[in-house]
Design a protein around this motif. Structure first.
Motif, short mmCIF file in Angstrom:
data_model
loop_
_atom_site.label_atom_id
_atom_site.label_comp_id
_atom_site.label_asym_id
_atom_site.label_seq_id
_atom_site.Cartn_x
_atom_site.Cartn_y
_atom_site.Cartn_z
N ILE A 151 -31.73 -15.27 -48.51
CA ILE A 151 -30.65 -16.13 -47.74
C ILE A 151 -30.27 -17.38 -48.66
O ILE A 151 -29.17 -17.43 -48.81
N SER A 152 -31.22 -18.17 -49.14
CA SER A 152 -30.93 -19.05 -50.40
C SER A 152 -30.14 -18.82 -51.55
O SER A 152 -29.31 -19.64 -51.83
N LEU A 153 -30.14 -17.41 -51.95
CA LEU A 153 -29.41 -17.34 -52.87
C LEU A 153 -27.97 -17.09 -52.34
O LEU A 153 -27.09 -17.17 -53.18
N TYR A 154 -27.66 -16.77 -51.11
CA TYR A 154 -26.49 -16.68 -50.86
C TYR A 154 -25.73 -18.08 -50.55
O TYR A 154 -24.58 -18.07 -50.58
N ARG A 155 -26.38 -19.06 -50.53
CA ARG A 155 -25.95 -20.19 -49.96
C ARG A 155 -24.77 -20.88 -50.80
O ARG A 155 -23.73 -21.19 -50.44
N PRO A 156 -25.17 -20.68 -52.15
CA PRO A 156 -24.12 -21.35 -53.10
C PRO A 156 -23.06 -20.63 -53.28
O PRO A 156 -22.16 -20.95 -53.59
N LEU A 157 -23.00 -19.32 -52.87
CA LEU A 157 -21.87 -18.41 -52.87
C LEU A 157 -21.11 -18.43 -51.47
O LEU A 157 -19.92 -18.33 -51.93
N LEU A 158 -21.67 -18.67 -50.51
CA LEU A 158 -20.92 -18.84 -49.45
C LEU A 158 -20.32 -20.21 -49.09
O LEU A 158 -19.29 -20.35 -48.42
N GLU A 159 -20.73 -21.57 -49.60
CA GLU A 159 -20.32 -22.79 -49.40
C GLU A 159 -18.97 -22.89 -49.81
O GLU A 159 -18.13 -23.31 -49.09
N PRO A 160 -18.49 -22.43 -50.96
CA PRO A 160 -17.15 -22.56 -51.30
C PRO A 160 -16.15 -21.84 -50.35
O PRO A 160 -14.87 -22.21 -50.25
N MET A 161 -16.78 -21.07 -49.60
CA MET A 161 -15.79 -20.17 -48.61
C MET A 161 -16.09 -20.69 -47.25
O MET A 161 -15.21 -20.32 -46.38
N GLY A 162 -16.78 -21.82 -47.27
CA GLY A 162 -16.98 -22.66 -45.82
C GLY A 162 -17.85 -21.99 -44.86
O GLY A 162 -17.69 -21.93 -43.60
N LEU A 163 -18.63 -20.80 -45.45
CA LEU A 163 -19.42 -20.02 -44.47
C LEU A 163 -20.97 -20.23 -44.56
O LEU A 163 -21.63 -20.79 -45.60
N THR A 164 -21.55 -20.24 -43.45
CA THR A 164 -23.04 -20.23 -43.34
C THR A 164 -23.51 -18.79 -43.32
O THR A 164 -22.57 -17.94 -43.38
N HIS A 165 -24.60 -18.50 -43.90
CA HIS A 165 -25.07 -17.08 -43.81
C HIS A 165 -25.15 -16.27 -42.37
O HIS A 165 -24.27 -15.23 -42.34
N PRO A 166 -25.18 -16.78 -41.37
CA PRO A 166 -25.05 -16.23 -40.10
C PRO A 166 -23.55 -15.95 -39.84
O PRO A 166 -23.03 -14.91 -39.26
N GLN A 167 -22.82 -16.97 -40.09
CA GLN A 167 -21.26 -16.63 -40.18
C GLN A 167 -20.83 -15.35 -41.05
O GLN A 167 -19.91 -14.95 -40.64
N TYR A 168 -21.32 -15.65 -42.14
CA TYR A 168 -21.03 -14.70 -43.02
C TYR A 168 -21.29 -13.08 -42.48
O TYR A 168 -20.54 -12.13 -42.62
N LEU A 169 -22.75 -13.14 -41.74
CA LEU A 169 -22.88 -11.66 -41.07
C LEU A 169 -21.84 -11.23 -39.83
O LEU A 169 -21.52 -10.13 -40.01
N VAL A 170 -21.28 -12.55 -39.46
CA VAL A 170 -20.23 -12.05 -38.29
C VAL A 170 -18.87 -11.77 -39.13
O VAL A 170 -18.49 -10.53 -38.52
N MET A 171 -18.72 -12.18 -40.18
CA MET A 171 -17.36 -11.80 -40.85
C MET A 171 -17.53 -10.29 -41.55
O MET A 171 -16.59 -9.56 -41.63
N LEU A 172 -18.69 -10.08 -42.14
CA LEU A 172 -18.92 -8.75 -42.46
C LEU A 172 -18.76 -7.70 -41.60
O LEU A 172 -18.09 -6.89 -41.63
N ALA A 173 -19.39 -7.89 -40.12
CA ALA A 173 -18.97 -6.93 -38.88
C ALA A 173 -17.38 -7.03 -38.81
O ALA A 173 -17.21 -5.70 -38.61
N LEU A 174 -16.82 -7.93 -38.83
CA LEU A 174 -15.44 -7.96 -38.42
C LEU A 174 -14.61 -7.18 -39.45
O LEU A 174 -13.77 -6.59 -39.28
N TRP A 175 -14.92 -7.69 -40.94
CA TRP A 175 -14.13 -7.14 -41.81
C TRP A 175 -14.44 -5.34 -41.89
O TRP A 175 -13.57 -4.65 -42.45
N GLN A 176 -15.64 -5.04 -41.41
CA GLN A 176 -15.80 -3.56 -41.17
C GLN A 176 -15.12 -3.00 -40.08
O GLN A 176 -14.63 -1.91 -39.86
N HIS A 177 -15.06 -3.56 -38.88
CA HIS A 177 -14.83 -3.13 -37.68
C HIS A 177 -13.94 -3.74 -36.63
O HIS A 177 -13.64 -3.06 -35.64
#
Length: 151
Positions: free
Chosen positions: A30-56
């Motif tokens: 999860i710490s590998l994701y942090r610097p990738l998600l920060e510029p997008m304004g997302l936390t890892h849990p928020q990213y998981l929500v967005m992944l589900a929504l982008w798919q469904h």
């Protein structure tokens, strides 16, 4: 890898505990994701929500909760922050007003383009062969299935 002989020596040795290995690996990945998600304004849990929504999308809160294996009480604050950030909308479903539905906004759909770079970046940072990652994913998926039915 914990050998049977090592586990017999001290069944409570920290380095032999599956829970310890999973917890540390989870934090580190999860710490590998942090610097990738920060510029997008997302936390890892928020990213998981967005992944589900982008798919469904659209999804009811109940469906989203089931997909992410999160209770609605944990999911609700994530959804509120994503809505405040202009990435999703929550509203009553047209087909059944009792159902709270989550949909992506135009900004939420657009964010997907930026997010498409994340899997390759994480793969590069992990620096593991693809076949090992696929085996790990399969093993973890089995653990999730077993532990989901056991609880």
């Amino acid at each position: 890898m914990v050998t049977e002989d090592a586990a017999v020596g001290d069944p409570l040795a920290l380095e032999h505990q599956v829970c310890f290995a999973l917890a540390v690996a989870s934090r580190n990945v999860i710490s590998l994701y942090r610097p990738l998600l920060e510029p997008m304004g997302l936390t890892h849990p928020q990213y998981l929500v967005m992944l589900a929504l982008w798919q469904h999308s659209p999804l009811s809160v109940k469906e989203l909760s089931r997909l992410l294996q999160l209770d609605p009480g944990t999911l609700s604050p994530l959804l509120k922050r994503l809505e405040a950030g202009g990435l999703i909308n929550r509203g009553r479903a047209e087909r059944d007003e009792r159902v709270l539905e989550v949909t992506l906004t135009a900004a939420g759909r657009e964010l997907r383009r930026e997010a498409e770079k994340i899997p390759a970046a994480v793969f590069e940072r992990l620096n593991m062969p693809m076949d090992e990652l696929l085996q790990l994913h399969a093993a973890l998926t089995r653990v999730i299935a077993i532990t989901s039915t056991a609880s």
